[in-house]
Design a protein around this motif. Sequence first.
Motif, PDB file in Angstrom:
ATOM      1  N   CYS A 107       0.858  -1.203   0.000  1.00  0.00           N
ATOM      2  CA  CYS A 107       0.000   0.000   0.000  1.00  0.00           C
ATOM      3  C   CYS A 107       0.892   1.251   0.000  1.00  0.00           C
ATOM      4  CB  CYS A 107      -0.938   0.003   1.212  1.00  0.00           C
ATOM      5  SG  CYS A 107      -0.114   0.069   2.805  1.00  0.00           S
ATOM      6  N   GLY A 108       0.263   2.402  -0.056  1.00  0.00           N
ATOM      7  CA  GLY A 108       1.020   3.651  -0.069  1.00  0.00           C
ATOM      8  C   GLY A 108       1.761   3.875   1.241  1.00  0.00           C
ATOM      9  N   THR A 109       1.127   3.470   2.337  1.00  0.00           N
ATOM     10  CA  THR A 109       1.750   3.660   3.656  1.00  0.00           C
ATOM     11  C   THR A 109       3.053   2.871   3.738  1.00  0.00           C
ATOM     12  OG1 THR A 109      -0.473   3.860   4.571  1.00  0.00           O
ATOM     13  CG2 THR A 109       1.309   3.513   6.146  1.00  0.00           C
ATOM     14  N   LEU A 112       5.781   4.479   1.668  1.00  0.00           N
ATOM     15  CA  LEU A 112       6.408   5.608   2.374  1.00  0.00           C
ATOM     16  C   LEU A 112       7.327   5.112   3.494  1.00  0.00           C
ATOM     17  CD1 LEU A 112       3.292   7.974   2.667  1.00  0.00           C
ATOM     18  CD2 LEU A 112       5.377   8.480   1.384  1.00  0.00           C
ATOM     19  N   THR A 133      -2.673  16.873   5.083  1.00  0.00           N
ATOM     20  CA  THR A 133      -2.446  15.627   4.346  1.00  0.00           C
ATOM     21  C   THR A 133      -3.175  14.501   5.043  1.00  0.00           C
ATOM     22  OG1 THR A 133      -0.755  14.082   3.507  1.00  0.00           O
ATOM     23  CG2 THR A 133      -0.291  15.128   5.615  1.00  0.00           C
ATOM     24  N   PHE A 134      -3.197  13.348   4.378  1.00  0.00           N
ATOM     25  CA  PHE A 134      -3.786  12.164   4.996  1.00  0.00           C
ATOM     26  C   PHE A 134      -2.853  11.678   6.108  1.00  0.00           C
ATOM     27  CE2 PHE A 134      -4.579   7.454   4.834  1.00  0.00           C
ATOM     28  CZ  PHE A 134      -5.814   7.521   5.445  1.00  0.00           C
ATOM     29  N   ALA A 136      -1.546   9.031   6.974  1.00  0.00           N
ATOM     30  CA  ALA A 136      -0.454   8.084   6.694  1.00  0.00           C
ATOM     31  C   ALA A 136       0.895   8.787   6.589  1.00  0.00           C
ATOM     32  CB  ALA A 136      -0.743   7.322   5.400  1.00  0.00           C
ATOM     33  N   THR A 137       0.906  10.011   6.055  1.00  0.00           N
ATOM     34  CA  THR A 137       2.169  10.755   5.904  1.00  0.00           C
ATOM     35  C   THR A 137       2.812  10.959   7.281  1.00  0.00           C
ATOM     36  OG1 THR A 137       0.942  12.008   4.214  1.00  0.00           O
ATOM     37  CG2 THR A 137       3.180  12.738   4.687  1.00  0.00           C
ATOM     38  N   VAL A 179       3.946  16.633  -0.005  1.00  0.00           N
ATOM     39  CA  VAL A 179       2.786  15.820  -0.417  1.00  0.00           C
ATOM     40  C   VAL A 179       2.063  16.578  -1.526  1.00  0.00           C
ATOM     41  CG1 VAL A 179       0.612  14.770   0.333  1.00  0.00           C
ATOM     42  CG2 VAL A 179       2.515  14.992   1.962  1.00  0.00           C
ATOM     43  N   ASP A 205       5.538  12.351  -1.364  1.00  0.00           N
ATOM     44  CA  ASP A 205       4.296  11.605  -1.177  1.00  0.00           C
ATOM     45  C   ASP A 205       3.393  11.976  -2.349  1.00  0.00           C
ATOM     46  OD1 ASP A 205       1.768  10.712  -0.556  1.00  0.00           O
ATOM     47  OD2 ASP A 205       1.943  11.081   1.593  1.00  0.00           O
ATOM     48  N   CYS A 207       1.015   9.986  -3.356  1.00  0.00           N
ATOM     49  CA  CYS A 207      -0.046   8.967  -3.235  1.00  0.00           C
ATOM     50  C   CYS A 207      -1.339   9.389  -3.913  1.00  0.00           C
ATOM     51  CB  CYS A 207      -0.287   8.647  -1.763  1.00  0.00           C
ATOM     52  SG  CYS A 207       1.004   7.588  -1.090  1.00  0.00           S
ATOM     53  N   GLN A 208      -1.561  10.709  -4.043  1.00  0.00           N
ATOM     54  CA  GLN A 208      -2.796  11.194  -4.680  1.00  0.00           C
ATOM     55  C   GLN A 208      -2.522  11.829  -6.052  1.00  0.00           C
ATOM     56  OE1 GLN A 208      -4.961  13.863  -2.095  1.00  0.00           O
ATOM     57  NE2 GLN A 208      -4.971  12.432  -0.382  1.00  0.00           N
ATOM     58  N   SER A 229      -0.063   5.494  -3.897  1.00  0.00           N
ATOM     59  CA  SER A 229      -1.045   4.579  -3.323  1.00  0.00           C
ATOM     60  C   SER A 229      -1.969   4.129  -4.438  1.00  0.00           C
ATOM     61  CB  SER A 229      -1.859   5.309  -2.247  1.00  0.00           C
ATOM     62  OG  SER A 229      -3.045   4.591  -1.957  1.00  0.00           O
ATOM     63  N   GLN A 231      -4.852   2.536  -3.449  1.00  0.00           N
ATOM     64  CA  GLN A 231      -6.033   2.234  -2.626  1.00  0.00           C
ATOM     65  C   GLN A 231      -7.298   2.559  -3.439  1.00  0.00           C
ATOM     66  OE1 GLN A 231      -7.778   5.080  -1.294  1.00  0.00           O
ATOM     67  NE2 GLN A 231      -9.300   3.898  -0.179  1.00  0.00           N
ATOM     68  N   LYS A 234      -8.247   5.791  -5.326  1.00  0.00           N
ATOM     69  CA  LYS A 234      -7.218   6.473  -6.114  1.00  0.00           C
ATOM     70  C   LYS A 234      -7.462   6.366  -7.623  1.00  0.00           C
ATOM     71  CE  LYS A 234      -4.861   7.706  -2.480  1.00  0.00           C
ATOM     72  NZ  LYS A 234      -5.662   7.091  -1.410  1.00  0.00           N
ATOM     73  N   GLY A 241      -2.636  -1.106  -2.529  1.00  0.00           N
ATOM     74  CA  GLY A 241      -1.395  -1.247  -3.284  1.00  0.00           C
ATOM     75  C   GLY A 241      -0.561   0.019  -3.178  1.00  0.00           C
TER      76      GLY A 241
HETATM   77  C1  LIG Z   1      -1.449  11.694   0.814  1.00  0.00           C
HETATM   78  C2  LIG Z   1      -1.503  10.226   1.138  1.00  0.00           C
HETATM   79  N1  LIG Z   1      -0.415   9.637   1.647  1.00  0.00           N
HETATM   80  C3  LIG Z   1      -0.412   8.329   1.940  1.00  0.00           C
HETATM   81  C4  LIG Z   1      -1.520   7.535   1.749  1.00  0.00           C
HETATM   82  C5  LIG Z   1      -1.488   6.108   2.152  1.00  0.00           C
HETATM   83  O1  LIG Z   1      -1.803   5.229   1.145  1.00  0.00           O
HETATM   84  P1  LIG Z   1      -2.517   3.825   1.453  1.00  0.00           P
HETATM   85  O2  LIG Z   1      -3.912   4.101   1.894  1.00  0.00           O
HETATM   86  O3  LIG Z   1      -2.439   3.099   0.154  1.00  0.00           O
HETATM   87  O4  LIG Z   1      -1.708   3.165   2.508  1.00  0.00           O
HETATM   88  C6  LIG Z   1      -2.668   8.102   1.207  1.00  0.00           C
HETATM   89  C7  LIG Z   1      -3.874   7.283   0.961  1.00  0.00           C
HETATM   90  O5  LIG Z   1      -5.000   7.708   1.037  1.00  0.00           O
HETATM   91  C8  LIG Z   1      -2.677   9.487   0.914  1.00  0.00           C
HETATM   92  O6  LIG Z   1      -3.763  10.084   0.420  1.00  0.00           O
END
Ligand SMILES: Cc1ncc(COP(=O)(O)O)c(C=O)c1O
Length: 451
Positions: A107-109, A112, A133-134, A136-137, A179, A205, A207-208, A229, A231, A234, A241
């Motif tokens: 996944c994106g997490t 990172l 940001t989300f 996860a960052t 990000v 980042d 991811c988006q 990401s 997810q 996305k 993923g």
């Molecule tokens: C800015 C950002 N970073 C990281 C992530 C983490 O990705 P994932 O949900 O695939 O782990 C997301 C996912 O929504 C995101 O939007």
Amino acid sequence: MNIHLTRRRFLRTVSAGAAGLGLANGVTSRALPASPIGEKPAILGGRPVRTEPFPAWPVIQENDEKGWMEVLHSKDWCRAGDGHFTTQFEEAWARTLGAKYCVVASCGTTALYTSLNAVGVGPGDEVILPPYTFVATLNVILMQYALPVFVDTDRESLQIDAHKIEAKLTSRTRCIMPVHLGGNPVNMDVVLEVAKRHKLPVVEDACQAHTGEWRHRRVSTLGDLGCFSFQASKNLNSGEGGAILTSDPAHHEFCKSFQDQGRGQAGAAFGYARQGSNLRMTEFQAALLLQQLTRVEEQSRGREQNAQYLTSLLREIPGISPARMYEGTTRNGYHLYMLRYDKARFAELPRARFLEALEKEGIPCAGGYSPLNKERFLKETLNSRIYRKMYSERELAEWEERNACPENDKLCEEAVWFFQTMLLGPRRDMDDIAEAIRKIQKHAGELVSQS
Ligand SMILES: Cc1ncc(COP(=O)(O)O)c(C=O)c1O
């Protein structure tokens, strides 16, 4: 605001009329004629501007099914050694973006997390990130027991204010993590210049931001490493993923090994080169991504055209400010269409009520993130036994003082988001969005008095 919950609800809403294979979007004929702007707002019992759903997500076509079944029948579901579809997708995604290497992850997490390990972030280090940001960052920094250092937001672009990064650097700064939120590129000229001057690695980042570009270079390829990401929500998705892009062979070798339990010696099933983890993508995810990838470019061009038109309409509405794109932006990836809402131009109608009224007019929307730097769990984490063992009282008190992001606080009160799928349909969908906003503005006084 829990963006995942919001998106789930949104995806359910837009998917309602379009389940099944081959339906590229949920567009049906209009159930009702559009309600004229002078009519009562839907939230007060009037007819909504729109009753048909916006395009559904994900788009499923025959090739997706074929790719999926191929993996099923191959019985090679796990990425063992080099993998088959995983390797193919890595090559395809790296080629698409113009990077030398790609390593896929679960996944994106975890992409990172792997990248922060690649640049050696650990306890005692500081990492620069935006507060808008989300989560996860932030989480990946805390997973390394490092200190997250927030740099305030440029409210006009809704991105990190790159000009404020340098003032937040200390001798402990280990990495800068911009990000590209919503697909809108960060001012990378400034980020890269500061990073170069201070010899700091940059982990983007992205991811988006699957199709975002800065000066004709794809975001994720500008820094040392860049992460995506895949997810479900996305613009390129396989349910879950992630991917790491780099052009540095040492980073590539590290990431490939780290996501596979630290394996590293070619040909040796248990040849460990380092500590690692199981962060592998499955063959199913990669096969689906390879199929979805065939549509990314066309979908992105459609979003960009619609977004451009929507911006031209919204710019004419007082109190609505679409997100600024910096001069170096050659392409916005439009995972989100973001704007700021000024309630002073809407008879002081609170944003929450504006969003409610918009939903009732048939326009899905969200208020976006709340300030990440002020999250209670973050304070609790920094006050935990482990953090107090690693950082002195003075260091933690100083962190608190450096943590204020007043511009971001304001932004979190005024942001409005539309989702990428809303940009996938015909141009008249944009007219509906603008019409609904105009209608609410016209009746704002009435909405305030009847709240
Ligand atoms: C800015 C950002 N970073 C990281 C992530 C983490 O990705 P994932 O949900 O695939 O782990 C997301 C996912 O929504 C995101 O939007």
